[in-house]
Motif scaffolding. Structure first.
Motif, PDB file in Angstrom:
ATOM      1  N   MET A 159       0.845  -1.193   0.000  1.00  0.00           N
ATOM      2  CA  MET A 159       0.000   0.000   0.000  1.00  0.00           C
ATOM      3  C   MET A 159       0.880   1.243   0.000  1.00  0.00           C
ATOM      4  N   THR A 160       0.376   2.304  -0.652  1.00  0.00           N
ATOM      5  CA  THR A 160       1.101   3.568  -0.678  1.00  0.00           C
ATOM      6  C   THR A 160       0.496   4.523   0.339  1.00  0.00           C
ATOM      7  N   SER A 161       1.307   5.428   0.860  1.00  0.00           N
ATOM      8  CA  SER A 161       0.815   6.400   1.825  1.00  0.00           C
ATOM      9  C   SER A 161      -0.011   7.461   1.118  1.00  0.00           C
ATOM     10  N   PRO A 162      -0.982   8.073   1.817  1.00  0.00           N
ATOM     11  CA  PRO A 162      -1.772   9.144   1.197  1.00  0.00           C
ATOM     12  C   PRO A 162      -0.913  10.306   0.715  1.00  0.00           C
ATOM     13  N   THR A 163       0.145  10.633   1.461  1.00  0.00           N
ATOM     14  CA  THR A 163       1.015  11.745   1.078  1.00  0.00           C
ATOM     15  C   THR A 163       1.705  11.462  -0.253  1.00  0.00           C
ATOM     16  N   LEU A 164       2.240  10.250  -0.395  1.00  0.00           N
ATOM     17  CA  LEU A 164       2.910   9.886  -1.641  1.00  0.00           C
ATOM     18  C   LEU A 164       1.929   9.901  -2.811  1.00  0.00           C
ATOM     19  N   THR A 165       0.717   9.404  -2.580  1.00  0.00           N
ATOM     20  CA  THR A 165      -0.294   9.373  -3.643  1.00  0.00           C
ATOM     21  C   THR A 165      -0.665  10.777  -4.093  1.00  0.00           C
ATOM     22  N   VAL A 166      -0.876  11.679  -3.150  1.00  0.00           N
ATOM     23  CA  VAL A 166      -1.259  13.062  -3.484  1.00  0.00           C
ATOM     24  C   VAL A 166      -0.127  13.776  -4.204  1.00  0.00           C
ATOM     25  N   LEU A 167       1.106  13.621  -3.719  1.00  0.00           N
ATOM     26  CA  LEU A 167       2.247  14.276  -4.365  1.00  0.00           C
ATOM     27  C   LEU A 167       2.428  13.749  -5.792  1.00  0.00           C
ATOM     28  N   SER A 189       9.905   5.344 -13.207  1.00  0.00           N
ATOM     29  CA  SER A 189       9.990   5.139 -14.652  1.00  0.00           C
ATOM     30  C   SER A 189       8.728   4.501 -15.234  1.00  0.00           C
ATOM     31  N   PRO A 190       8.222   3.389 -14.685  1.00  0.00           N
ATOM     32  CA  PRO A 190       6.982   2.831 -15.244  1.00  0.00           C
ATOM     33  C   PRO A 190       5.762   3.714 -15.016  1.00  0.00           C
ATOM     34  N   VAL A 191       5.732   4.447 -13.890  1.00  0.00           N
ATOM     35  CA  VAL A 191       4.618   5.372 -13.665  1.00  0.00           C
ATOM     36  C   VAL A 191       4.588   6.440 -14.759  1.00  0.00           C
ATOM     37  N   VAL A 192       5.755   6.987 -15.090  1.00  0.00           N
ATOM     38  CA  VAL A 192       5.849   7.999 -16.143  1.00  0.00           C
ATOM     39  C   VAL A 192       5.492   7.405 -17.501  1.00  0.00           C
ATOM     40  N   ALA A 193       5.907   6.177 -17.735  1.00  0.00           N
ATOM     41  CA  ALA A 193       5.584   5.524 -19.008  1.00  0.00           C
ATOM     42  C   ALA A 193       4.073   5.332 -19.156  1.00  0.00           C
ATOM     43  N   PHE A 194       3.409   4.891 -18.097  1.00  0.00           N
ATOM     44  CA  PHE A 194       1.956   4.741 -18.143  1.00  0.00           C
ATOM     45  C   PHE A 194       1.279   6.100 -18.343  1.00  0.00           C
ATOM     46  N   MET A 195       1.794   7.118 -17.671  1.00  0.00           N
ATOM     47  CA  MET A 195       1.249   8.464 -17.830  1.00  0.00           C
ATOM     48  C   MET A 195       1.353   8.911 -19.284  1.00  0.00           C
ATOM     49  N   GLY A 196       2.538   8.737 -19.889  1.00  0.00           N
ATOM     50  CA  GLY A 196       2.753   9.160 -21.260  1.00  0.00           C
ATOM     51  C   GLY A 196       1.824   8.448 -22.224  1.00  0.00           C
ATOM     52  N   PHE A 197       1.653   7.140 -22.027  1.00  0.00           N
ATOM     53  CA  PHE A 197       0.747   6.374 -22.884  1.00  0.00           C
ATOM     54  C   PHE A 197      -0.680   6.895 -22.771  1.00  0.00           C
ATOM     55  N   MET A 198      -1.123   7.174 -21.552  1.00  0.00           N
ATOM     56  CA  MET A 198      -2.497   7.632 -21.350  1.00  0.00           C
ATOM     57  C   MET A 198      -2.702   9.026 -21.956  1.00  0.00           C
ATOM     58  N   ALA A 210       5.983  -2.231 -22.464  1.00  0.00           N
ATOM     59  CA  ALA A 210       6.201  -3.672 -22.601  1.00  0.00           C
ATOM     60  C   ALA A 210       7.544  -4.079 -22.012  1.00  0.00           C
ATOM     61  N   GLY A 211       8.559  -3.269 -22.262  1.00  0.00           N
ATOM     62  CA  GLY A 211       9.877  -3.560 -21.701  1.00  0.00           C
ATOM     63  C   GLY A 211       9.868  -3.545 -20.185  1.00  0.00           C
ATOM     64  N   HIS A 212       9.159  -2.578 -19.603  1.00  0.00           N
ATOM     65  CA  HIS A 212       9.053  -2.525 -18.141  1.00  0.00           C
ATOM     66  C   HIS A 212       8.366  -3.767 -17.591  1.00  0.00           C
ATOM     67  N   GLY A 213       7.322  -4.233 -18.316  1.00  0.00           N
ATOM     68  CA  GLY A 213       6.624  -5.426 -17.863  1.00  0.00           C
ATOM     69  C   GLY A 213       7.495  -6.656 -17.924  1.00  0.00           C
ATOM     70  N   THR A 236       4.843  -3.281 -10.645  1.00  0.00           N
ATOM     71  CA  THR A 236       4.613  -3.661  -9.256  1.00  0.00           C
ATOM     72  C   THR A 236       3.278  -3.101  -8.759  1.00  0.00           C
ATOM     73  N   PRO A 237       2.752  -3.632  -7.648  1.00  0.00           N
ATOM     74  CA  PRO A 237       1.494  -3.102  -7.103  1.00  0.00           C
ATOM     75  C   PRO A 237       1.553  -1.609  -6.798  1.00  0.00           C
ATOM     76  N   ILE A 238       2.683  -1.111  -6.301  1.00  0.00           N
ATOM     77  CA  ILE A 238       2.779   0.314  -5.987  1.00  0.00           C
ATOM     78  C   ILE A 238       2.711   1.162  -7.253  1.00  0.00           C
ATOM     79  N   VAL A 239       3.259   0.654  -8.361  1.00  0.00           N
ATOM     80  CA  VAL A 239       3.186   1.374  -9.636  1.00  0.00           C
ATOM     81  C   VAL A 239       1.736   1.489 -10.089  1.00  0.00           C
TER      82      VAL A 239
END
Length: 240
Positions: free
Chosen positions: A1-9, A46-55, A181-184, A190-193
């Protein structure tokens, strides 16, 4: 699980970066990676940014498919795929510091030159996309920085802000799929991503919407100045 602070930031950072990408067409990863790196590991960022860019790319293309210069887009994508292996060779055999200094200086000189004397030539033929796409593939394969050559091509083609924004997203959509795909494959989904990305979706959609409104308000001369200024910033980032 991620903290609320990390999620908001994370949501706030992704909103700001999405707004920049939606308004001018690129630059989100250059902002997102160092900012997210302050609050999480790069393996997560890195994977969070990649998902963001795709979306971002997918959302813009769905909302504005008529503004895409498909004649240039497919040439840029094919040439980039061809250039990636050469980028890997560059990464393995060329002195990284020297290459980055040269690239940084070229981007700075190009950006400042056009800001001071905006009399750049105009490319009439979309076949030049092969050259710029190939260079983008080399830089993408070596340093994950394929945006600047595509941005330069767009300014030389005199794309309107809406064409620039939409065509860049068509290009980034396919390159983003390969990155995700490369990240996968290497186990970075990961769950946090997934948690951070899914909770940030509302802020990403909001950034795309507001950035799209701003893109339509920017006149062509000012838009070109913004692109050249971003290229200068990218050049300095290479030097640093």
């Amino acid at each position: 699980m991620t903290s609320p602070t990390l999620t908001v930031l994370t949501a706030f950072i992704l909103f700001a970066c999405t707004f920049v990408r939606s308004a001018v067409g690129f630059g989100d990863a250059l902002l997102a990676m160092p900012l997210l790196g302050l609050i999480m590991s790069l393996q997560t960022a890195s994977p969070v940014v990649a998902f963001m860019g795709f979306m971002i790319s997918l959302t813009i293309l769905i909302s504005d498919p008529k503004s895409v210069d498909f004649k240039s887009a497919w040439r840029l994508i094919i040439a980039t795929i061809i250039g990636v292996p050469f980028g890997l060779l560059l990464l393995n055999y060329a002195p990284e510091r020297l290459v980055k200094v040269i690239l940084g200086l070229l981007l700075i000189l190009y950006g400042i030159g056009n800001l001071v004397t905006p009399r750049m030539p105009r490319l009439q033929n979309e076949k030049y996309a092969f050259i710029f796409g190939f260079i983008a593939g080399i830089l993408g394969g070596a340093y994950n920085t394929n945006g600047p050559p595509i941005a330069i091509y767009g300014t030389l083609r005199r794309w309107r802000p809406d064409y620039f924004r939409a065509t860049m997203q068509c290009y980034f959509l396919f390159s983003g799929i390969a990155t995700i795909a490369g990240h996968g494959i290497v186990g970075l989904w990961t769950p946090i991503v997934w948690n951070l990305f899914l909770w940030s979706l509302p802020s990403i959609f909001l950034g795309v919407y507001i950035g799209g409104k701003v893109n339509r308000w920017i006149p062509q001369p000012m838009f070109n100045q913004i692109i050249f200024s971003l290229l200068v910033i990218v050049g300095f980032l290479f030097l640093l």
